[in-house]
Write a protein that holds these residues in place. Structure first.
Motif, PDB file in Angstrom:
ATOM      1  N   PRO A   1       0.839  -1.202   0.000  1.00 59.26           N
ATOM      2  CA  PRO A   1       0.000   0.000   0.000  1.00 59.26           C
ATOM      3  C   PRO A   1       0.875   1.255   0.000  1.00 59.26           C
ATOM      4  CG  PRO A   1      -0.042  -1.063   2.154  1.00 59.26           C
ATOM      5  CD  PRO A   1       0.712  -1.974   1.226  1.00 59.26           C
ATOM      6  N   GLY A   2       0.428   2.263  -0.707  1.00 55.48           N
ATOM      7  CA  GLY A   2       1.150   3.519  -0.745  1.00 55.48           C
ATOM      8  C   GLY A   2       2.284   3.561  -1.747  1.00 55.48           C
ATOM      9  N   LEU A   3       2.393   2.541  -2.572  1.00 56.80           N
ATOM     10  CA  LEU A   3       3.470   2.523  -3.567  1.00 56.80           C
ATOM     11  C   LEU A   3       3.215   3.574  -4.630  1.00 56.80           C
ATOM     12  CD1 LEU A   3       2.204   1.066  -6.308  1.00 56.80           C
ATOM     13  CD2 LEU A   3       2.459  -0.945  -4.901  1.00 56.80           C
ATOM     14  N   GLY A   4       4.264   3.944  -5.339  1.00 58.86           N
ATOM     15  CA  GLY A   4       4.116   4.908  -6.417  1.00 58.86           C
ATOM     16  C   GLY A   4       3.771   4.246  -7.727  1.00 58.86           C
ATOM     17  N   GLY A   5       4.212   3.003  -7.896  1.00 63.74           N
ATOM     18  CA  GLY A   5       3.914   2.289  -9.128  1.00 63.74           C
ATOM     19  C   GLY A   5       4.370   0.849  -9.090  1.00 63.74           C
ATOM     20  N   VAL A   6       3.716   0.045  -9.898  1.00 65.68           N
ATOM     21  CA  VAL A   6       4.094  -1.355 -10.098  1.00 65.68           C
ATOM     22  C   VAL A   6       4.274  -1.556 -11.588  1.00 65.68           C
ATOM     23  CG1 VAL A   6       3.333  -3.767  -9.986  1.00 65.68           C
ATOM     24  CG2 VAL A   6       2.868  -2.237  -8.088  1.00 65.68           C
ATOM     25  N   CYS A   7       5.358  -2.176 -11.957  1.00 66.54           N
ATOM     26  CA  CYS A   7       5.591  -2.542 -13.352  1.00 66.54           C
ATOM     27  C   CYS A   7       5.645  -4.058 -13.411  1.00 66.54           C
ATOM     28  CB  CYS A   7       6.897  -1.936 -13.838  1.00 66.54           C
ATOM     29  SG  CYS A   7       7.232  -2.301 -15.578  1.00 66.54           S
ATOM     30  N   THR A   8       4.982  -4.632 -14.388  1.00 65.19           N
ATOM     31  CA  THR A   8       4.956  -6.085 -14.550  1.00 65.19           C
ATOM     32  C   THR A   8       5.236  -6.442 -16.001  1.00 65.19           C
ATOM     33  OG1 THR A   8       3.335  -6.364 -12.779  1.00 65.19           O
ATOM     34  CG2 THR A   8       3.512  -8.160 -14.366  1.00 65.19           C
ATOM     35  N   PHE A   9       6.079  -7.447 -16.168  1.00 63.07           N
ATOM     36  CA  PHE A   9       6.328  -8.014 -17.492  1.00 63.07           C
ATOM     37  C   PHE A   9       5.951  -9.484 -17.434  1.00 63.07           C
ATOM     38  CE2 PHE A   9       8.887 -10.630 -20.292  1.00 63.07           C
ATOM     39  CZ  PHE A   9       8.616 -10.050 -21.517  1.00 63.07           C
ATOM     40  N   VAL A  10       5.211  -9.939 -18.438  1.00 63.61           N
ATOM     41  CA  VAL A  10       4.877 -11.353 -18.583  1.00 63.61           C
ATOM     42  C   VAL A  10       5.406 -11.809 -19.928  1.00 63.61           C
ATOM     43  CG1 VAL A  10       3.027 -13.060 -18.756  1.00 63.61           C
ATOM     44  CG2 VAL A  10       2.804 -11.131 -17.157  1.00 63.61           C
ATOM     45  N   GLY A  11       6.268 -12.809 -19.899  1.00 60.11           N
ATOM     46  CA  GLY A  11       6.779 -13.402 -21.130  1.00 60.11           C
ATOM     47  C   GLY A  11       6.056 -14.700 -21.407  1.00 60.11           C
ATOM     48  N   GLU A  12       5.657 -14.887 -22.662  1.00 61.73           N
ATOM     49  CA  GLU A  12       4.918 -16.088 -23.058  1.00 61.73           C
ATOM     50  C   GLU A  12       5.674 -16.840 -24.138  1.00 61.73           C
ATOM     51  OE1 GLU A  12       1.005 -14.950 -24.342  1.00 61.73           O
ATOM     52  OE2 GLU A  12       0.395 -14.357 -22.317  1.00 61.73           O
ATOM     53  N   VAL A  13       5.352 -18.116 -24.272  1.00 61.02           N
ATOM     54  CA  VAL A  13       5.904 -18.925 -25.361  1.00 61.02           C
ATOM     55  C   VAL A  13       5.368 -18.355 -26.663  1.00 61.02           C
ATOM     56  CG1 VAL A  13       6.042 -21.228 -26.399  1.00 61.02           C
ATOM     57  CG2 VAL A  13       5.973 -20.984 -23.897  1.00 61.02           C
ATOM     58  N   ARG A  14       6.282 -17.996 -27.549  1.00 57.73           N
ATOM     59  CA  ARG A  14       5.888 -17.438 -28.846  1.00 57.73           C
ATOM     60  C   ARG A  14       5.293 -18.516 -29.735  1.00 57.73           C
ATOM     61  NH1 ARG A  14      11.396 -14.443 -29.449  1.00 57.73           N
ATOM     62  NH2 ARG A  14      11.476 -14.618 -27.776  1.00 57.73           N
ATOM     63  N   GLY A  15       4.217 -18.162 -30.382  1.00 57.66           N
ATOM     64  CA  GLY A  15       3.655 -19.032 -31.409  1.00 57.66           C
ATOM     65  C   GLY A  15       4.251 -18.643 -32.753  1.00 57.66           C
ATOM     66  N   GLY A  16       3.864 -19.308 -33.778  1.00 56.01           N
ATOM     67  CA  GLY A  16       4.383 -18.993 -35.110  1.00 56.01           C
ATOM     68  C   GLY A  16       5.768 -19.570 -35.309  1.00 56.01           C
ATOM     69  N   ASP A  17       6.305 -19.394 -36.492  1.00 52.78           N
ATOM     70  CA  ASP A  17       7.616 -19.895 -36.861  1.00 52.78           C
ATOM     71  C   ASP A  17       7.735 -21.405 -36.616  1.00 52.78           C
ATOM     72  OD1 ASP A  17      10.116 -19.496 -38.026  1.00 52.78           O
ATOM     73  OD2 ASP A  17      11.095 -19.236 -36.070  1.00 52.78           O
ATOM     74  N   GLY A  18       6.606 -22.082 -36.582  1.00 58.02           N
ATOM     75  CA  GLY A  18       6.610 -23.530 -36.445  1.00 58.02           C
ATOM     76  C   GLY A  18       6.838 -24.065 -35.050  1.00 58.02           C
ATOM     77  N   VAL A  19       6.886 -23.186 -34.043  1.00 57.00           N
ATOM     78  CA  VAL A  19       7.139 -23.637 -32.668  1.00 57.00           C
ATOM     79  C   VAL A  19       5.919 -24.392 -32.147  1.00 57.00           C
ATOM     80  CG1 VAL A  19       7.594 -22.930 -30.300  1.00 57.00           C
ATOM     81  CG2 VAL A  19       8.762 -21.783 -32.178  1.00 57.00           C
ATOM     82  N   GLU A  20       6.156 -25.636 -31.752  1.00 59.12           N
ATOM     83  CA  GLU A  20       5.097 -26.482 -31.194  1.00 59.12           C
ATOM     84  C   GLU A  20       5.123 -26.497 -29.673  1.00 59.12           C
ATOM     85  OE1 GLU A  20       5.892 -30.307 -32.918  1.00 59.12           O
ATOM     86  OE2 GLU A  20       5.757 -29.514 -34.953  1.00 59.12           O
ATOM     87  N   ALA A  21       6.322 -26.361 -29.111  1.00 57.84           N
ATOM     88  CA  ALA A  21       6.477 -26.389 -27.656  1.00 57.84           C
ATOM     89  C   ALA A  21       7.845 -25.825 -27.282  1.00 57.84           C
ATOM     90  CB  ALA A  21       6.343 -27.815 -27.130  1.00 57.84           C
ATOM     91  N   LEU A  22       7.966 -25.457 -26.018  1.00 55.90           N
ATOM     92  CA  LEU A  22       9.217 -24.975 -25.451  1.00 55.90           C
ATOM     93  C   LEU A  22       9.429 -25.747 -24.160  1.00 55.90           C
ATOM     94  CD1 LEU A  22      11.418 -22.654 -25.604  1.00 55.90           C
ATOM     95  CD2 LEU A  22       9.955 -21.434 -23.988  1.00 55.90           C
ATOM     96  N   GLU A  23      10.676 -26.127 -23.897  1.00 57.66           N
ATOM     97  CA  GLU A  23      10.984 -26.830 -22.652  1.00 57.66           C
ATOM     98  C   GLU A  23      12.129 -26.134 -21.941  1.00 57.66           C
ATOM     99  OE1 GLU A  23      11.611 -31.338 -21.073  1.00 57.66           O
ATOM    100  OE2 GLU A  23      12.765 -30.768 -22.845  1.00 57.66           O
ATOM    101  N   LEU A  24      11.933 -25.863 -20.657  1.00 57.13           N
ATOM    102  CA  LEU A  24      12.984 -25.296 -19.829  1.00 57.13           C
ATOM    103  C   LEU A  24      13.322 -26.285 -18.728  1.00 57.13           C
ATOM    104  CD1 LEU A  24      11.826 -22.684 -21.202  1.00 57.13           C
ATOM    105  CD2 LEU A  24      12.677 -21.502 -19.201  1.00 57.13           C
ATOM    106  N   SER A  25      14.610 -26.581 -18.622  1.00 56.90           N
ATOM    107  CA  SER A  25      15.129 -27.445 -17.571  1.00 56.90           C
ATOM    108  C   SER A  25      16.023 -26.611 -16.669  1.00 56.90           C
ATOM    109  CB  SER A  25      15.956 -28.589 -18.167  1.00 56.90           C
ATOM    110  OG  SER A  25      15.209 -29.322 -19.092  1.00 56.90           O
ATOM    111  N   HIS A  26      16.223 -27.073 -15.446  1.00 59.73           N
ATOM    112  CA  HIS A  26      17.094 -26.350 -14.520  1.00 59.73           C
ATOM    113  C   HIS A  26      17.510 -27.285 -13.390  1.00 59.73           C
ATOM    114  CE1 HIS A  26      14.242 -25.874 -11.143  1.00 59.73           C
ATOM    115  NE2 HIS A  26      13.363 -26.043 -12.113  1.00 59.73           N
ATOM    116  N   TYR A  27      18.445 -26.821 -12.575  1.00 66.12           N
ATOM    117  CA  TYR A  27      18.898 -27.531 -11.387  1.00 66.12           C
ATOM    118  C   TYR A  27      18.490 -26.681 -10.191  1.00 66.12           C
ATOM    119  CZ  TYR A  27      22.097 -29.714  -8.055  1.00 66.12           C
ATOM    120  OH  TYR A  27      22.632 -30.357  -6.965  1.00 66.12           O
TER     121      TYR A  27
END
Length: 147
Positions: A25-51
């Motif tokens: 409460p009382g903040l001056g602003g919130v910025c949000t970015f949402v990144g999505e899996v891009r469609g097109g260019d033949g992309v059927e799926a994306l996989e992210l792995s990590h440790y």
């Protein structure tokens, strides 16, 4: 407030951004970015792995650096792993600050690091074939702005 999460299932960013905003409460602003899996260019799926023992502490350290560098009231970083389909969110970064510029810059800072200097291995599926994806030269150029 720092909220960092690794998610393995599809998520609705709005379910997280609303409570994050309400927690400052009382903040001056919130910025949000949402990144999505891009469609097109033949992309059927994306996989992210990590440790996870490396990824989660790395993401938390990134969030802490953003809070300190931009004097944030809070930051939230959500990142998916696993197989994702076009249109599904991959990442959501929100920054709460007293002033809008700090919030904008913090989200940009976090995304540049997540894109080029992170703890994920990424591959995409096109025409039924999986191929590894490396960061682009422009991703490294974007990251270098923060040095």
């Amino acid at each position: 407030m720092i909220d960092v999460r690794l998610l393995t299932q599809p998520f609705n960013p709005g379910q997280f951004v609303g409570p994050f905003t309400n927690a400052h409460p009382g903040l001056g602003g919130v910025c949000t970015f949402v990144g999505e899996v891009r469609g097109g260019d033949g992309v059927e799926a994306l996989e992210l792995s990590h440790y996870e023992p490396l990824t989660l502490p790395g993401m938390t350290a990134l969030a802490e650096r953003a809070v300190a560098r931009f004097a944030l009231l809070g930051v939230m970083i959500l990142h998916r792993s696993g197989v994702m389909l076009p249109g599904e969110p991959i990442v959501c970064v929100s920054a709460a600050a007293s002033h809008r510029r700090a919030a904008f810059d913090a989200v940009d800072f976090a995304m540049d690091h997540l894109k080029s200097d992170s703890w994920f291995w990424k591959r995409e599926k096109k025409a039924g074939v999986w191929s590894w994806i490396e960061p682009r030269v422009s991703d490294h150029t974007d990251l270098a702005r923060w040095d």
